[in-house]
Enzyme design. Sequence first.
Site, PDB file in Angstrom:
ATOM      1  N   HIS A   1       7.325  -6.275   9.783  1.00 39.89           N
ATOM      2  CA  HIS A   1       7.194  -6.483   8.338  1.00 39.89           C
ATOM      3  C   HIS A   1       5.831  -6.057   7.794  1.00 39.89           C
ATOM      4  CE1 HIS A   1       8.795  -7.289   4.503  1.00 39.89           C
ATOM      5  NE2 HIS A   1       7.677  -7.908   4.201  1.00 39.89           N
TER       6      HIS A   1
ATOM      7  N   TYR B   1       3.943  -3.027   4.723  1.00 40.18           N
ATOM      8  CA  TYR B   1       2.793  -3.093   3.805  1.00 40.18           C
ATOM      9  C   TYR B   1       1.703  -2.118   4.216  1.00 40.18           C
ATOM     10  CZ  TYR B   1       5.420  -6.912   2.029  1.00 40.18           C
ATOM     11  OH  TYR B   1       6.450  -7.639   1.498  1.00 40.18           O
TER      12      TYR B   1
ATOM     13  N   HIS C   1      17.931  -0.236   0.606  1.00 43.94           N
ATOM     14  CA  HIS C   1      16.661  -0.898   0.230  1.00 43.94           C
ATOM     15  C   HIS C   1      15.467  -0.100   0.733  1.00 43.94           C
ATOM     16  CE1 HIS C   1      13.449  -3.886   0.059  1.00 43.94           C
ATOM     17  NE2 HIS C   1      13.365  -3.894   1.378  1.00 43.94           N
ATOM     18  N   PHE C   2      15.509   0.301   2.008  1.00 41.79           N
ATOM     19  CA  PHE C   2      14.276   0.942   2.476  1.00 41.79           C
ATOM     20  C   PHE C   2      14.186   2.413   2.082  1.00 41.79           C
ATOM     21  CE2 PHE C   2      16.505   0.828   6.742  1.00 41.79           C
ATOM     22  CZ  PHE C   2      16.549   2.192   7.000  1.00 41.79           C
ATOM     23  N   HIS C   3      15.312   2.985   1.615  1.00 41.66           N
ATOM     24  CA  HIS C   3      15.164   4.336   1.061  1.00 41.66           C
ATOM     25  C   HIS C   3      14.556   4.286  -0.347  1.00 41.66           C
ATOM     26  CE1 HIS C   3      17.411   5.769   4.562  1.00 41.66           C
ATOM     27  NE2 HIS C   3      16.815   6.913   4.300  1.00 41.66           N
TER      28      HIS C   3
ATOM     29  N   ARG D   1      25.395  -0.701   8.793  1.00 38.21           N
ATOM     30  CA  ARG D   1      24.354   0.298   9.023  1.00 38.21           C
ATOM     31  C   ARG D   1      24.348   0.654  10.508  1.00 38.21           C
ATOM     32  NH1 ARG D   1      18.456  -2.759   9.219  1.00 38.21           N
ATOM     33  NH2 ARG D   1      17.817  -0.647   9.712  1.00 38.21           N
ATOM     34  N   ARG D   2      23.513   1.608  10.881  1.00 33.97           N
ATOM     35  CA  ARG D   2      23.348   2.053  12.275  1.00 33.97           C
ATOM     36  C   ARG D   2      24.686   2.358  12.933  1.00 33.97           C
ATOM     37  NH1 ARG D   2      20.425  -3.058  12.897  1.00 33.97           N
ATOM     38  NH2 ARG D   2      18.188  -2.760  12.617  1.00 33.97           N
TER      39      ARG D   2
HETATM   40 FE1  HAS Z   1      11.841  -4.813   2.717  1.00 35.73          FE
HETATM   41  C1  HAS Z   1      14.200  -4.894   5.254  1.00 35.73           C
HETATM   42  C2  HAS Z   1      12.331  -8.151   2.159  1.00 35.73           C
HETATM   43  C3  HAS Z   1       9.314  -4.799   0.348  1.00 35.73           C
HETATM   44  C4  HAS Z   1      10.812  -1.728   3.821  1.00 35.73           C
HETATM   45  N1  HAS Z   1      12.407  -3.556   4.225  1.00 35.73           N
HETATM   46  C5  HAS Z   1      13.405  -3.764   5.155  1.00 35.73           C
HETATM   47  C6  HAS Z   1      13.476  -2.639   6.036  1.00 35.73           C
HETATM   48  C7  HAS Z   1      12.488  -1.764   5.660  1.00 35.73           C
HETATM   49  C8  HAS Z   1      11.834  -2.346   4.508  1.00 35.73           C
HETATM   50  C9  HAS Z   1      12.125  -0.452   6.327  1.00 35.73           C
HETATM   51  O1  HAS Z   1      13.724 -10.508   3.540  1.00 35.73           O
HETATM   52  C10 HAS Z   1      14.496  -2.452   7.165  1.00 35.73           C
HETATM   53  C11 HAS Z   1      13.981  -2.789   8.514  1.00 35.73           C
HETATM   54  C12 HAS Z   1      15.057  -2.541   9.535  1.00 35.73           C
HETATM   55  O2  HAS Z   1      15.167  -1.399  10.002  1.00 35.73           O
HETATM   56  O3  HAS Z   1      15.809  -3.473   9.829  1.00 35.73           O
HETATM   57  N2  HAS Z   1      11.021  -6.198   1.451  1.00 35.73           N
HETATM   58  C13 HAS Z   1      11.372  -7.499   1.377  1.00 35.73           C
HETATM   59  C14 HAS Z   1      10.578  -8.164   0.342  1.00 35.73           C
HETATM   60  C15 HAS Z   1       9.748  -7.210  -0.172  1.00 35.73           C
HETATM   61  C16 HAS Z   1      10.009  -5.984   0.536  1.00 35.73           C
HETATM   62  C17 HAS Z   1      10.648  -9.597  -0.065  1.00 35.73           C
HETATM   63  N3  HAS Z   1      10.377  -3.518   2.164  1.00 35.73           N
HETATM   64  C18 HAS Z   1       9.447  -3.696   1.173  1.00 35.73           C
HETATM   65  C19 HAS Z   1       8.585  -2.558   1.095  1.00 35.73           C
HETATM   66  C20 HAS Z   1       8.993  -1.679   2.082  1.00 35.73           C
HETATM   67  C21 HAS Z   1      10.129  -2.310   2.741  1.00 35.73           C
HETATM   68  C22 HAS Z   1       7.427  -2.416   0.142  1.00 35.73           C
HETATM   69  C23 HAS Z   1       8.467  -0.365   2.483  1.00 35.73           C
HETATM   70  C24 HAS Z   1       7.443   0.228   1.956  1.00 35.73           C
HETATM   71  N4  HAS Z   1      13.049  -6.228   3.521  1.00 35.73           N
HETATM   72  C25 HAS Z   1      13.077  -7.548   3.161  1.00 35.73           C
HETATM   73  C26 HAS Z   1      14.018  -8.267   4.040  1.00 35.73           C
HETATM   74  C27 HAS Z   1      14.540  -7.343   4.934  1.00 35.73           C
HETATM   75  C28 HAS Z   1      13.920  -6.072   4.583  1.00 35.73           C
HETATM   76  C29 HAS Z   1      14.365  -9.700   4.026  1.00 35.73           C
HETATM   77  C30 HAS Z   1      15.533  -7.611   6.070  1.00 35.73           C
HETATM   78  C31 HAS Z   1      16.930  -7.395   5.647  1.00 35.73           C
HETATM   79  C32 HAS Z   1      17.870  -7.582   6.814  1.00 35.73           C
HETATM   80  O4  HAS Z   1      18.630  -8.546   6.778  1.00 35.73           O
HETATM   81  O5  HAS Z   1      17.848  -6.778   7.753  1.00 35.73           O
HETATM   82  C33 HAS Z   1       8.699  -7.451  -1.265  1.00 35.73           C
HETATM   83  O6  HAS Z   1       7.433  -7.064  -0.802  1.00 35.73           O
HETATM   84  C34 HAS Z   1       9.022  -6.739  -2.537  1.00 35.73           C
HETATM   85  C35 HAS Z   1       8.092  -7.147  -3.680  1.00 35.73           C
HETATM   86  C36 HAS Z   1       8.076  -6.111  -4.764  1.00 35.73           C
HETATM   87  C37 HAS Z   1       8.142  -6.346  -6.064  1.00 35.73           C
HETATM   88  C38 HAS Z   1       8.154  -5.177  -7.045  1.00 35.73           C
HETATM   89  C39 HAS Z   1       6.853  -5.058  -7.838  1.00 35.73           C
HETATM   90  C40 HAS Z   1       6.883  -3.827  -8.688  1.00 35.73           C
HETATM   91  C41 HAS Z   1       5.844  -2.978  -8.905  1.00 35.73           C
HETATM   92  C42 HAS Z   1       6.042  -1.734  -9.738  1.00 35.73           C
HETATM   93  C43 HAS Z   1       5.632  -1.955 -11.180  1.00 35.73           C
HETATM   94  C44 HAS Z   1       6.016  -0.761 -12.014  1.00 35.73           C
HETATM   95  C45 HAS Z   1       5.301  -0.271 -13.061  1.00 35.73           C
HETATM   96  C46 HAS Z   1       5.783   0.921 -13.796  1.00 35.73           C
HETATM   97  C47 HAS Z   1       4.042  -0.876 -13.505  1.00 35.73           C
HETATM   98  C48 HAS Z   1       8.224  -7.712  -6.624  1.00 35.73           C
HETATM   99  C49 HAS Z   1       4.494  -3.218  -8.333  1.00 35.73           C
HETATM  100  C50 HAS Z   1       6.665   0.498 -14.941  1.00 35.73           C
HETATM  101  C51 HAS Z   1       6.274   1.169 -16.221  1.00 35.73           C
HETATM  102  C52 HAS Z   1       7.106   1.302 -17.280  1.00 35.73           C
HETATM  103  C53 HAS Z   1       6.647   2.053 -18.466  1.00 35.73           C
HETATM  104  C54 HAS Z   1       8.472   0.727 -17.270  1.00 35.73           C
END
Ligand code: HAS
Length: 546
Positions: A221, A225, A372-374, A437-438
């Site tokens: 995890h 980050y 999700h991860f794509h 998946r997989r």
């Molecule tokens: Fe995830 C599975 C939970 C973030 C990557 N994640 C994965 C896997 C990968 C991955 C590769 O809880 C698969 C692993 C595998 O092969 O099995 N993930 C989270 C959570 C977050 C999260 C809570 N993941 C990421 C990020 C990744 C990533 C970042 C890669 C870079 N993830 C999970 C969980 C799994 C999981 C479970 C397991 C699932 C399972 O059962 O297998 C959090 O960090 C996300 C928080 C993000 C936000 C968004 C904030 C938005 C921002 C943009 C603002 C936009 C602006 C522009 C300002 C709250 C900062 C707008 C402007 C306008 C004008 C409209």
Amino acid sequence: MKNTALHPNDGKLALAHIAVGYIALFLGAIAGLLQAFVRSGTLELPAGIGYYQLLTAHGVLLALVFTTFFIIGFLYASMSRTTGDLTPFAKKAGWIGFWLMTIGTAITTVMILLNKATVLYTFYAPLKASPWFYIGLTLVVVGSWVSGAGMFSQYAVWKKKNEGKPSPLLSFMAVATMILWIIATLGVAVTVLFQFIPWSFGLVDKINVLLSRTLFWYFGHPLVYFWLLPAYMCWYVIIPKIIGGKIFSDSLARLAFVLFVLFSIPVGFHHQILESGITPFWKFLQIVLTFMVIVPSLMTAFALFATFEISGREKGASGLFGWVKKLPWTDVRFFAPFMGMLVFIPGGAGGIINASNQMNQVVHNTLWVTGHFHLTVATTVALTFFGISYWLVPHLTGRTLTPRLNKLGIIQTVFWCIGMFLMSGAMHTVGLFGAPRRTAYTTYGDHPQALEWMSYQTIMAVGGAILFVAILMILYIIINLAVAAPKGTEEFPVGEVHEDAEKTPLLLENWKIWIGLSVVLIVIAYTVPVIDIIENAPSSPGFKFW
Ligand code: HAS
């Protein structure tokens, strides 16, 4: 802080990393294209190449190799830009790290191509690869540690010369990213050195599967980050300069990075919610901590909106959203990372769904997670890395980003977003219908449920084909920026902090406190369940299904 180009030797070090990263991107993308066609049933692989072999190459080369090389190159460039020319030690460590990582990558890739390591990028036991696969990965990790030591020493030298001053924001962020990486990789180092290597050499017959998976996710995890934080470095520090604005708050940015060091590690169980052998209490605790690690991303979203809005209003924007019009939409250095930010809104929301216990029962091990991860790593992070490359590569090679390449970059970004919308959208949807998946192409004996999935898998292949075109475009642009674009000076943009921002408290740079707290949280979250796993989880012999 220097305003001129980096010292040529520092530039070469960064460029070497970025070059290997892009070669890995190309090879991994070929595997991705082929597997999308196989999975939709439109292609049968020739010459005994297996679907899972491609899937392993795709995951290892893109998720592990492209990212790690690009990140270390970018971090070294950022250190040199903001703390001055690299010291001889930092440079030496950088090159030793680079060669260890390159040799490790070569060994790992050869093992995958020889079909001796078809274990996917997560290399879950009891699937058993050749020991050389694990040794190759070890070299990549050890190499990254040596590079990290180089960065830490560069930072320490700067701090000594500038006592009492906060370090340049970009260097602070580079150091925080490497601290997170080193604490995280300790887990994977333990499982590879003490479990996988002895087992794959046949020195022991069995492996404690649950322990290996737990140590993997202790690393897995924070790994995400490690990919995200360099993108945040760009969003917090580089983007304000490109849009002609200022950094909203130096303290907020540092606090966000500190929170990642604290909360990104003791959360690995959210990948193991459905895994038996871990008691619900410890899963619950780590899920609570998972929700804590969402906070710095929400802070980042807030800071970005503030940066955009303040800068727009200073340029005369009015009304609630008038500032949107003031953003430099035709500048690819902004446009590509911005699309990454936009995609992170649904990408991050998907992560919150994954982390919710009941929802995880629905999505775990389905194509939803692949979707999700794509969105997160393959769009938010990748588009930001492309956005960085558009100015960093010519900055390092003494060339310029021409209007033609800028335009091509915009088209590339649009292609990427359309391809990913189709591919990841179809993955999310069909995942909710239960598609696993997989898994290679199968209709499960023409089962009606599985037949329902087929049209989505075709959409995935169409999206994958568009993405492959986008990969060819980015490679064309990068090669041009490296060797053919007109000679000149391309800026390494570094934003300044807004004059209205609060003064940065030095406490934020007290690494002893933050690393100490991080260790305490890890000890609390992992000690009891790991002892339980060591004592009670059964061991298994290895299997080779390919
Ligand atoms: Fe995830 C599975 C939970 C973030 C990557 N994640 C994965 C896997 C990968 C991955 C590769 O809880 C698969 C692993 C595998 O092969 O099995 N993930 C989270 C959570 C977050 C999260 C809570 N993941 C990421 C990020 C990744 C990533 C970042 C890669 C870079 N993830 C999970 C969980 C799994 C999981 C479970 C397991 C699932 C399972 O059962 O297998 C959090 O960090 C996300 C928080 C993000 C936000 C968004 C904030 C938005 C921002 C943009 C603002 C936009 C602006 C522009 C300002 C709250 C900062 C707008 C402007 C306008 C004008 C409209």
